[in-house]
Design a protein around this motif. Structure first.
Motif, mmCIF file in Angstrom:
data_model
loop_
_atom_site.group_PDB
_atom_site.id
_atom_site.type_symbol
_atom_site.label_atom_id
_atom_site.label_comp_id
_atom_site.label_asym_id
_atom_site.label_seq_id
_atom_site.Cartn_x
_atom_site.Cartn_y
_atom_site.Cartn_z
ATOM 1 N N GLN A 78 -16.392 7.672 -5.468
ATOM 2 C CA GLN A 78 -16.848 6.283 -4.767
ATOM 3 C C GLN A 78 -15.894 5.202 -5.361
ATOM 4 N N ARG A 79 -15.251 5.512 -6.448
ATOM 5 C CA ARG A 79 -14.462 4.295 -6.769
ATOM 6 C C ARG A 79 -12.997 4.161 -5.754
ATOM 7 N N TRP A 80 -12.944 5.152 -5.095
ATOM 8 C CA TRP A 80 -11.771 4.863 -4.210
ATOM 9 C C TRP A 80 -11.940 4.239 -3.010
ATOM 10 N N THR A 81 -13.378 3.836 -2.845
ATOM 11 C CA THR A 81 -13.797 3.116 -1.738
ATOM 12 C C THR A 81 -12.997 1.577 -1.953
ATOM 13 N N VAL A 82 -12.319 1.252 -0.862
ATOM 14 C CA VAL A 82 -11.476 -0.248 -0.712
ATOM 15 C C VAL A 82 -12.836 -1.260 -0.973
ATOM 16 N N ILE A 94 -1.430 9.498 -16.722
ATOM 17 C CA ILE A 94 -2.009 9.377 -15.213
ATOM 18 C C ILE A 94 -3.127 8.850 -14.920
ATOM 19 N N HIS A 95 -4.064 8.493 -15.918
ATOM 20 C CA HIS A 95 -5.214 7.799 -15.446
ATOM 21 C C HIS A 95 -5.273 6.484 -15.737
ATOM 22 N N SER A 96 -4.192 5.847 -16.087
ATOM 23 C CA SER A 96 -4.082 4.469 -15.845
ATOM 24 C C SER A 96 -4.018 4.019 -14.656
ATOM 25 N N LEU A 97 -3.310 4.689 -13.615
ATOM 26 C CA LEU A 97 -3.248 4.735 -12.242
ATOM 27 C C LEU A 97 -4.848 4.554 -11.698
ATOM 28 N N THR A 98 -5.502 5.538 -12.121
ATOM 29 C CA THR A 98 -6.798 5.783 -11.457
ATOM 30 C C THR A 98 -7.780 4.428 -11.767
ATOM 31 N N LEU A 120 -6.488 0.563 -2.339
ATOM 32 C CA LEU A 120 -5.847 1.148 -1.399
ATOM 33 C C LEU A 120 -6.745 2.175 -0.562
ATOM 34 N N THR A 121 -6.319 2.469 0.677
ATOM 35 C CA THR A 121 -7.102 3.324 1.524
ATOM 36 C C THR A 121 -6.373 4.654 1.460
ATOM 37 N N PRO A 122 -6.935 5.652 0.835
ATOM 38 C CA PRO A 122 -6.250 7.054 0.542
ATOM 39 C C PRO A 122 -5.678 7.794 2.085
ATOM 40 N N THR A 123 -4.502 8.335 1.889
ATOM 41 C CA THR A 123 -4.109 9.071 3.287
ATOM 42 C C THR A 123 -4.720 10.354 3.212
ATOM 43 N N GLU A 124 -4.625 11.092 4.225
ATOM 44 C CA GLU A 124 -5.111 12.545 4.151
ATOM 45 C C GLU A 124 -4.222 13.351 3.375
ATOM 46 N N GLU A 136 0.806 -1.473 0.117
ATOM 47 C CA GLU A 136 -0.068 -0.085 0.134
ATOM 48 C C GLU A 136 0.853 1.222 0.126
ATOM 49 N N ASP A 137 2.012 1.186 0.670
ATOM 50 C CA ASP A 137 2.810 2.377 0.706
ATOM 51 C C ASP A 137 3.528 2.641 -0.865
ATOM 52 N N LEU A 138 3.799 1.787 -1.571
ATOM 53 C CA LEU A 138 4.116 1.790 -2.898
ATOM 54 C C LEU A 138 2.944 2.275 -3.912
ATOM 55 N N LEU A 139 1.806 1.747 -3.756
ATOM 56 C CA LEU A 139 0.663 2.092 -4.309
ATOM 57 C C LEU A 139 0.386 3.600 -4.089
#
Length: 213
Positions: free
Chosen positions: A208-212, A105-109, A116-120, A61-64
């Motif tokens: 909502q796509r970023w919800t694990v 950039i959006h290939s990552l998205t 992963l759980t986004p940080t602040e 997750e740190d790498l992601l």
């Protein structure tokens, strides 16, 4: 005032920076192809020992998160470049679109959202990226250069669609993406067109796509 020359890094620091760059390039290639790949696949592709990788990134997750952070910072820089362009708003907008597609950039998205759980810090950069994209879009819309009914979230979805195109090698994929970007830009510039069928996606749906999962 005389310009100062950056102090060159020591041999050890320079090697560490090179290793980090190689690791991140390998991680991007591995996880865009297969978000479920183990971190050992990154070490293998990068040609470094797993211990060297773990010294920099304690877990997957740190790498992601690092990949996502770098992508957001690049997007922010491209949006700032577009806003600094005081020429024709439509020309600045199209160049922004082309640069973002080139940066991929959006290939990552489309591949890492929900893994992963986004940080602040990531949330803050994401908010900043969204704000800048809105400003680029609104300036173009206010110049009368965008078709009715188009929203900034539509633009984000167009980036995602283009990032999903993979045919042949990297050079061929890039050419095809720009082929379809040209078609889409023409469609976006049809100011006399009828409003698009709707409603358009909203920011909440996008986030909502970023919800694990």
């Amino acid at each position: 005032m005389e310009a100062t020359t950056p102090t060159p890094m020591s041999g050890r620091k320079a090697q560490a920076a090179r290793n980090d760059r190689v690791i991140l390039e390998a991680a991007r290639a591995v996880f865009v192809a297969d978000p479920g790949a183990p971190i050992s696949a990154v070490a293998e592709r990068a040609g470094v020992g797993i211990s060297a990788l773990y010294r920099r990134y304690p877990g997957k997750e740190d790498l992601l998160r690092k990949l996502c952070s770098d992508g957001l910072k690049l997007y922010i820089a491209e949006a700032e470049t577009a806003l600094a362009d005081e020429g024709d708003p439509w020309a600045a907008f199209t160049e922004f679109m082309r640069r973002v597609v080139d940066a991929d950039i959006h290939s990552l998205t489309i591949n890492l959202a929900g893994t992963l759980t986004p940080t602040e810090d990531l949330r803050r950069d994401s908010t900043r990226a969204s704000e800048l994209a809105e400003r680029v879009f609104e300036r173009t819309r206010e110049a009368g250069a965008l078709r009715p009914g188009l929203t900034v979230v539509d633009v984000a979805m167009i980036f995602d669609q283009l990032a999903a195109v993979h045919l042949g090698d990297e050079a061929r994929t890039s050419r095809i993406r720009h082929r379809y970007l040209a078609l889409l830009l023409d469609a976006m510039h049809l100011t006399s067109a009828e409003p698009l069928p709707g409603p358009a996606p909203d920011a909440e749906e996008l986030n909502q796509r970023w919800t694990v999962r």
